[in-house]
Scaffold this motif. Sequence first.
Motif, PDB file in Angstrom:
ATOM      1  N   MET A   1      70.026  42.772  10.134  1.00  0.00           N
ATOM      2  CA  MET A   1      69.017  42.063  10.916  1.00  0.00           C
ATOM      3  C   MET A   1      68.879  40.614  10.439  1.00  0.00           C
ATOM      4  SD  MET A   1      68.426  44.418  12.929  1.00  0.00           S
ATOM      5  CE  MET A   1      67.267  43.477  13.903  1.00  0.00           C
TER       6      MET A   1
ATOM      7  N   CYS B   1      66.280  38.708  10.728  1.00  0.00           N
ATOM      8  CA  CYS B   1      64.886  38.407  10.366  1.00  0.00           C
ATOM      9  C   CYS B   1      64.525  38.862   8.971  1.00  0.00           C
ATOM     10  CB  CYS B   1      63.953  39.059  11.385  1.00  0.00           C
ATOM     11  SG  CYS B   1      64.465  40.733  11.857  1.00  0.00           S
ATOM     12  N   CYS B   2      65.013  40.047   8.566  1.00  0.00           N
ATOM     13  CA  CYS B   2      64.594  40.625   7.279  1.00  0.00           C
ATOM     14  C   CYS B   2      65.758  41.202   6.475  1.00  0.00           C
ATOM     15  CB  CYS B   2      63.530  41.684   7.508  1.00  0.00           C
ATOM     16  SG  CYS B   2      64.107  43.058   8.530  1.00  0.00           S
TER      17      CYS B   2
ATOM     18  N   CYS C   1      62.983  43.991  16.040  1.00  0.00           N
ATOM     19  CA  CYS C   1      63.511  44.559  14.796  1.00  0.00           C
ATOM     20  C   CYS C   1      62.738  45.843  14.482  1.00  0.00           C
ATOM     21  CB  CYS C   1      63.340  43.558  13.656  1.00  0.00           C
ATOM     22  SG  CYS C   1      63.780  44.244  12.035  1.00  0.00           S
TER      23      CYS C   1
ATOM     24  N   CYS D   1      60.739  44.978  10.753  1.00  0.00           N
ATOM     25  CA  CYS D   1      59.638  44.019  10.606  1.00  0.00           C
ATOM     26  C   CYS D   1      58.977  43.656  11.939  1.00  0.00           C
ATOM     27  CB  CYS D   1      60.117  42.764   9.887  1.00  0.00           C
ATOM     28  SG  CYS D   1      61.180  41.711  10.893  1.00  0.00           S
TER      29      CYS D   1
HETATM   30 ZN    ZN Z   1      63.413  42.394  10.712  1.00  0.00          ZN
END
Ligand code: ZN
Length: 116
Positions: free
Chosen positions: A94, A96-97, A62, A65
């Motif tokens: 994304m 993840c974040c 990513c 992050c």
């Molecule tokens: Zn991320």
Amino acid sequence: MSITLVHLIPKDPHFSPAPAASEAAQARLQQLVPEALGGYDVWDIPGTAFIDPGENWCGVRCPVCGSDIEDWWGDVMDMAVLPDGYFDALAVTMPCCSAQTDLNALDYVRAAGFAR
Ligand SMILES: [Zn+2]
């Protein structure tokens, strides 16, 4: 015998240079690396393609992050690819974040990206 390919990936993944610009770039490359065996070639890909580092692939992270997103990336690439094998819309969120970005802006560990 090994082969080395030089890929020039523009910031705009849909950009395609004018033929004269391609020819000028190829001429400059021949000046910089005159000893290349097998010659030089310029490809004008008919659509926006993913240009990968081949056997040097080391994953993708990513860009916001830094999370390892390789498993997610494979699924997203499968969904984003058009029937002709090329890409148009690259926007992604994304996992993840929740950052909004695009497939071309991901942090490919080895150089990779989208180009024509
Ligand atoms: Zn991320």
